[in-house]
Write a protein that holds these residues in place. Structure first.
Motif, mmCIF file in Angstrom:
data_model
loop_
_atom_site.group_PDB
_atom_site.id
_atom_site.type_symbol
_atom_site.label_atom_id
_atom_site.label_comp_id
_atom_site.label_asym_id
_atom_site.label_seq_id
_atom_site.Cartn_x
_atom_site.Cartn_y
_atom_site.Cartn_z
ATOM 1 N N ASP A 76 50.766 54.781 56.695
ATOM 2 C CA ASP A 76 50.875 53.618 55.796
ATOM 3 C C ASP A 76 49.529 52.951 55.554
ATOM 4 O OD1 ASP A 76 51.029 50.979 57.872
ATOM 5 O OD2 ASP A 76 51.739 52.865 58.708
ATOM 6 N N TYR A 77 48.622 53.043 56.528
ATOM 7 C CA TYR A 77 47.273 52.485 56.369
ATOM 8 C C TYR A 77 46.548 53.188 55.230
ATOM 9 C CZ TYR A 77 42.488 51.142 57.653
ATOM 10 O OH TYR A 77 41.193 50.654 57.642
ATOM 11 N N TYR A 78 46.656 54.508 55.172
ATOM 12 C CA TYR A 78 46.034 55.264 54.091
ATOM 13 C C TYR A 78 46.707 54.952 52.752
ATOM 14 C CZ TYR A 78 43.916 58.207 57.756
ATOM 15 O OH TYR A 78 43.213 58.675 58.839
ATOM 16 N N LEU A 79 48.030 54.777 52.780
ATOM 17 C CA LEU A 79 48.754 54.417 51.554
ATOM 18 C C LEU A 79 48.256 53.090 50.991
ATOM 19 C CD1 LEU A 79 52.544 55.268 52.077
ATOM 20 C CD2 LEU A 79 51.170 55.776 50.043
ATOM 21 N N ASN A 80 48.130 52.106 51.870
ATOM 22 C CA ASN A 80 47.622 50.807 51.434
ATOM 23 C C ASN A 80 46.204 50.926 50.886
ATOM 24 O OD1 ASN A 80 47.516 47.703 51.475
ATOM 25 N ND2 ASN A 80 45.797 48.270 52.790
ATOM 26 N N ASN A 81 45.374 51.706 51.567
ATOM 27 C CA ASN A 81 43.993 51.880 51.110
ATOM 28 C C ASN A 81 43.933 52.563 49.749
ATOM 29 O OD1 ASN A 81 43.147 50.674 53.438
ATOM 30 N ND2 ASN A 81 42.436 52.547 54.430
ATOM 31 N N LEU A 82 44.825 53.532 49.529
ATOM 32 C CA LEU A 82 44.889 54.164 48.216
ATOM 33 C C LEU A 82 45.296 53.137 47.164
ATOM 34 C CD1 LEU A 82 44.760 56.690 46.441
ATOM 35 C CD2 LEU A 82 47.159 57.152 47.050
ATOM 36 N N GLY A 83 46.258 52.287 47.514
ATOM 37 C CA GLY A 83 46.659 51.226 46.596
ATOM 38 C C GLY A 83 45.511 50.287 46.284
ATOM 39 N N TRP A 84 44.700 49.979 47.310
ATOM 40 C CA TRP A 84 43.562 49.074 47.107
ATOM 41 C C TRP A 84 42.518 49.700 46.181
ATOM 42 C CZ3 TRP A 84 42.715 44.207 47.263
ATOM 43 C CH2 TRP A 84 41.405 43.713 47.264
ATOM 44 N N ILE A 85 42.266 50.998 46.363
ATOM 45 C CA ILE A 85 41.307 51.679 45.484
ATOM 46 C C ILE A 85 41.817 51.658 44.046
ATOM 47 C CG2 ILE A 85 40.249 53.909 44.934
ATOM 48 C CD1 ILE A 85 40.215 54.492 47.950
ATOM 49 N N LYS A 86 43.100 51.942 43.870
ATOM 50 C CA LYS A 86 43.675 51.922 42.528
ATOM 51 C C LYS A 86 43.642 50.514 41.938
ATOM 52 C CE LYS A 86 46.638 56.015 42.979
ATOM 53 N NZ LYS A 86 46.091 56.733 41.810
ATOM 54 N N LEU A 87 43.847 49.512 42.783
ATOM 55 C CA LEU A 87 43.758 48.127 42.320
ATOM 56 C C LEU A 87 42.356 47.823 41.802
ATOM 57 C CD1 LEU A 87 45.081 44.952 44.126
ATOM 58 C CD2 LEU A 87 42.689 45.081 43.472
ATOM 59 N N TYR A 121 48.918 38.837 40.907
ATOM 60 C CA TYR A 121 48.159 37.844 40.136
ATOM 61 C C TYR A 121 47.358 38.534 39.024
ATOM 62 C CZ TYR A 121 45.333 33.692 39.181
ATOM 63 O OH TYR A 121 44.731 32.611 38.567
ATOM 64 N N MET A 122 46.721 39.654 39.367
ATOM 65 C CA MET A 122 45.924 40.393 38.389
ATOM 66 C C MET A 122 46.791 40.901 37.247
ATOM 67 S SD MET A 122 43.425 42.500 41.013
ATOM 68 C CE MET A 122 42.830 43.621 39.746
ATOM 69 N N LYS A 123 47.984 41.397 37.568
ATOM 70 C CA LYS A 123 48.886 41.902 36.533
ATOM 71 C C LYS A 123 49.371 40.768 35.632
ATOM 72 C CE LYS A 123 51.906 45.123 37.216
ATOM 73 N NZ LYS A 123 53.019 45.954 37.748
ATOM 74 N N GLU A 124 49.737 39.660 36.250
ATOM 75 C CA GLU A 124 50.258 38.529 35.475
ATOM 76 C C GLU A 124 49.212 37.974 34.509
ATOM 77 O OE1 GLU A 124 51.981 33.977 36.126
ATOM 78 O OE2 GLU A 124 51.613 35.285 37.872
ATOM 79 N N HIS A 125 47.957 37.904 34.965
ATOM 80 C CA HIS A 125 46.897 37.304 34.153
ATOM 81 C C HIS A 125 46.011 38.344 33.464
ATOM 82 C CE1 HIS A 125 47.692 33.215 35.691
ATOM 83 N NE2 HIS A 125 47.977 33.825 36.833
ATOM 84 N N ARG A 126 46.350 39.612 33.628
ATOM 85 C CA ARG A 126 45.630 40.715 32.979
ATOM 86 C C ARG A 126 44.128 40.671 33.301
ATOM 87 N NH1 ARG A 126 48.599 41.077 26.988
ATOM 88 N NH2 ARG A 126 50.719 41.316 27.824
ATOM 89 N N LEU A 127 43.837 40.726 34.582
ATOM 90 C CA LEU A 127 42.460 40.634 35.055
ATOM 91 C C LEU A 127 42.057 41.927 35.754
ATOM 92 C CD1 LEU A 127 42.602 37.104 36.761
ATOM 93 C CD2 LEU A 127 41.899 37.618 34.422
ATOM 94 N N ASN A 128 40.760 42.246 35.693
ATOM 95 C CA ASN A 128 40.235 43.258 36.605
ATOM 96 C C ASN A 128 39.828 42.555 37.896
ATOM 97 O OD1 ASN A 128 37.566 42.188 36.365
ATOM 98 N ND2 ASN A 128 37.184 43.470 34.569
ATOM 99 N N TYR A 129 39.334 43.320 38.867
ATOM 100 C CA TYR A 129 39.110 42.717 40.184
ATOM 101 C C TYR A 129 37.993 41.681 40.168
ATOM 102 C CZ TYR A 129 38.534 42.160 45.189
ATOM 103 O OH TYR A 129 38.448 41.623 46.450
ATOM 104 N N THR A 130 36.913 41.956 39.453
ATOM 105 C CA THR A 130 35.826 40.967 39.372
ATOM 106 C C THR A 130 36.316 39.692 38.705
ATOM 107 O OG1 THR A 130 34.132 42.698 39.283
ATOM 108 C CG2 THR A 130 33.515 40.515 38.494
ATOM 109 N N GLN A 131 37.102 39.848 37.643
ATOM 110 C CA GLN A 131 37.664 38.672 36.976
ATOM 111 C C GLN A 131 38.589 37.903 37.908
ATOM 112 O OE1 GLN A 131 39.432 40.788 33.713
ATOM 113 N NE2 GLN A 131 37.756 40.306 32.300
ATOM 114 N N TYR A 132 39.286 38.625 38.779
ATOM 115 C CA TYR A 132 40.141 37.953 39.755
ATOM 116 C C TYR A 132 39.308 37.104 40.709
ATOM 117 C CZ TYR A 132 42.862 37.235 43.979
ATOM 118 O OH TYR A 132 43.452 36.650 45.067
ATOM 119 N N LEU A 133 38.203 37.664 41.213
ATOM 120 C CA LEU A 133 37.347 36.910 42.130
ATOM 121 C C LEU A 133 36.784 35.659 41.468
ATOM 122 C CD1 LEU A 133 35.342 39.817 43.836
ATOM 123 C CD2 LEU A 133 37.242 38.518 44.808
#
Length: 313
Positions: A76-87, A121-133
Motif C-alpha cells: 500500500d505504501y507503493y500504491l500511495n506513492n504512485l498516487g502521489w506521483i500521478k497527483l 482540493y486540486m480537482k475541485e479548484h482545477r489546480l496543478n500542484y504548484t498552484q495548490y501550494l
C-alpha cells in the motif's frame, strides 16, 4: 548483501533528500539497482528522486514506481506513492484510484488521507500542484478561519505558510541559479524567522499569513528584536542573510501574484534596511547583555533604546 543495502538505505537517502542532493541520490540508486535489480525498495526510492529532480522527465518516476509495484503488488505504501506521483504530474483521476486503494489496506494512515484531501482540493479548484501550494486564501476560507479559536487559526495559517515556502524552494531548484546548500540556507532563514513571529503573536493580533504583509510590516521592528532575543547568539552576517532571504521570497510572492509587486518591493526595502541597521547594533547588544556593572532595569531600557523600541510601531 541485498538485505544489508536495503537496511542501510533509509538514512542515506533521507540525508540526501534533506540536503536537496537529488543529483547524488539518483546515480547512487541507479548503481544500487544494477547490483540488486530484485530489490523493489530501490525502485520506489529512485521514483521519488526522479520526481523531484527538475532536470529529469517525470515519466521516469512513473516508470520506476510502477516497477516497484509490479514487484510487490500488495504494497500500500507503493500504491500511495504512485498516487502521489500521478497527483504531482496532473493525472488526478488515476491518482485518486491509487490513493483510495492504498487506504483500503491502511484506513488509519494520516499521510494517505492528507494526500487524498490535497487531491480533492486540486480537482475541485482545477489546480496543478504548484498552484495548490500557492492557492489563495479566499473569502470563504477567511470566514472559516474567523470561526476557529486562535490555536486552530494559527495551525491553518501555518499550513498555508509552509506550502508557500515549499513552492519557493521548488522554484529555486527549477531556476538552478543557487547551489542546494544556498537554497537550504534561504529556507532555514524563512522558517526560523517565521517561527519567532508565530511564537509571539497573540489572539489580539490574529494569526500570521505571508500574503498579508501588513501583519508583518507594521510590527517588523518588534519581530526583529524578538528574533534576536530568541537566539542565543546571532552573527551580523546571518541577520543580513535573513533580510536577503525574505526579500527574495517576497519578490517571488509578487511574481506569482499572491501580493502586489509594489508591496513586495516595499517589504524587501524595509526588511533590508532593518536587518542592516540591526546587524550594526548586535555587538553593543551583546556587550550590554553581559555587562555586570548595570542592573537589569537599566540594561532593559538601554537595549530598548538601542533597537528603537520606543518608536511608534
Amino acid at each position: 548483501s541485498s538485505e544489508e543495502l536495503v537496511n542501510a538505505l533509509p538514512p542515506i537517502v533521507e540525508n540526501l533528500e534533506n540536503l536537496l542532493r537529488y543529483d547524488l541520490a539518483v546515480p547512487f540508486l541507479e548503481k544500487a539497482i544494477q547490483y540488486y535489480p530484485e530489490e523493489h525498495a530501490l525502485y520506489d526510492e529512485l521514483a521519488y528522486f526522479y520526481l523531484n529532480s527538475p532536470k529529469i522527465d517525470n515519466g521516469r518516476a512513473l516508470q520506476m514506481q510502477n516497477r516497484a509495484l509490479d514487484m510487490d503488488p500488495g504494497n500500500d505504501y507503493y500504491l500511495n506513492n504512485l498516487g502521489w506521483i500521478k497527483l504531482k504530474t496532473g493525472y488526478l483521476n488515476e491518482a485518486e484510484i491509487c490513493i483510495r486503494k492504498a487506504l483500503e489496506f491502511d484506513t488509519d494512515n494520516e499521510n494517505y488521507w492528507g494526500n487524498l484531501e490535497t487531491l480533492e482540493y486540486m480537482k475541485e479548484h482545477r489546480l496543478n500542484y504548484t498552484q495548490y501550494l500557492l492557492r489563495e486564501v479566499g473569502r470563504s476560507e477567511f470566514d472559516e478561519l474567523d470561526m476557529l479559536d486562535f490555536e486552530d487559526q494559527t495551525e491553518a495559517c501555518g499550513k498555508y505558510n509552509k506550502d508557500r515556502i515549499e513552492a519557493f524552494k521548488y522554484h529555486l531548484l527549477e531556476k538552478d541559479e543557487l547551489n542546494p546548500h544556498e537554497i537550504l540556507d534561504k529556507v532555514a532563514c524563512l522558517e526560523g524567522f517565521t517561527s519567532t513571529i508565530e511564537q509571539h503573536r497573540s489572539a489580539e493580533h490574529g494569526p500570521f499569513l505571508f500574503e498579508n504583509p501588513e501583519m508583518f510590516l507594521n510590527p517588523l521592528r518588534l519581530h526583529m528584536v524578538n528574533f534576536i532575543f530568541n537566539s542565543l547568539h546571532i552573527e551580523s552576517d546571518y541577520l543580513i542573510e535573513v533580510g536577503k532571504a525574505f526579500g527574495l521570497f517576497y519578490r517571488y510572492l509578487g511574481e506569482v501574484n499572491l501580493i502586489s509587486p509594489g508591496t513586495a518591493k516595499q517589504f524587501e526595502s524595509q526588511f533590508d534596511s532593518l536587518t542592516n541597521e540591526f546587524s550594526g547594533k548586535l555587538e553593543e547588544y551583546y556587550r550590554l547583555n553581559h555587562d555586570i556593572n548595570i542592573d537589569d532595569n537599566e540594561r532593559e531600557e538601554r537595549i530598548d533604546r538601542l533597537f528603537g523600541m520606543f518608536e511608534n510601531q
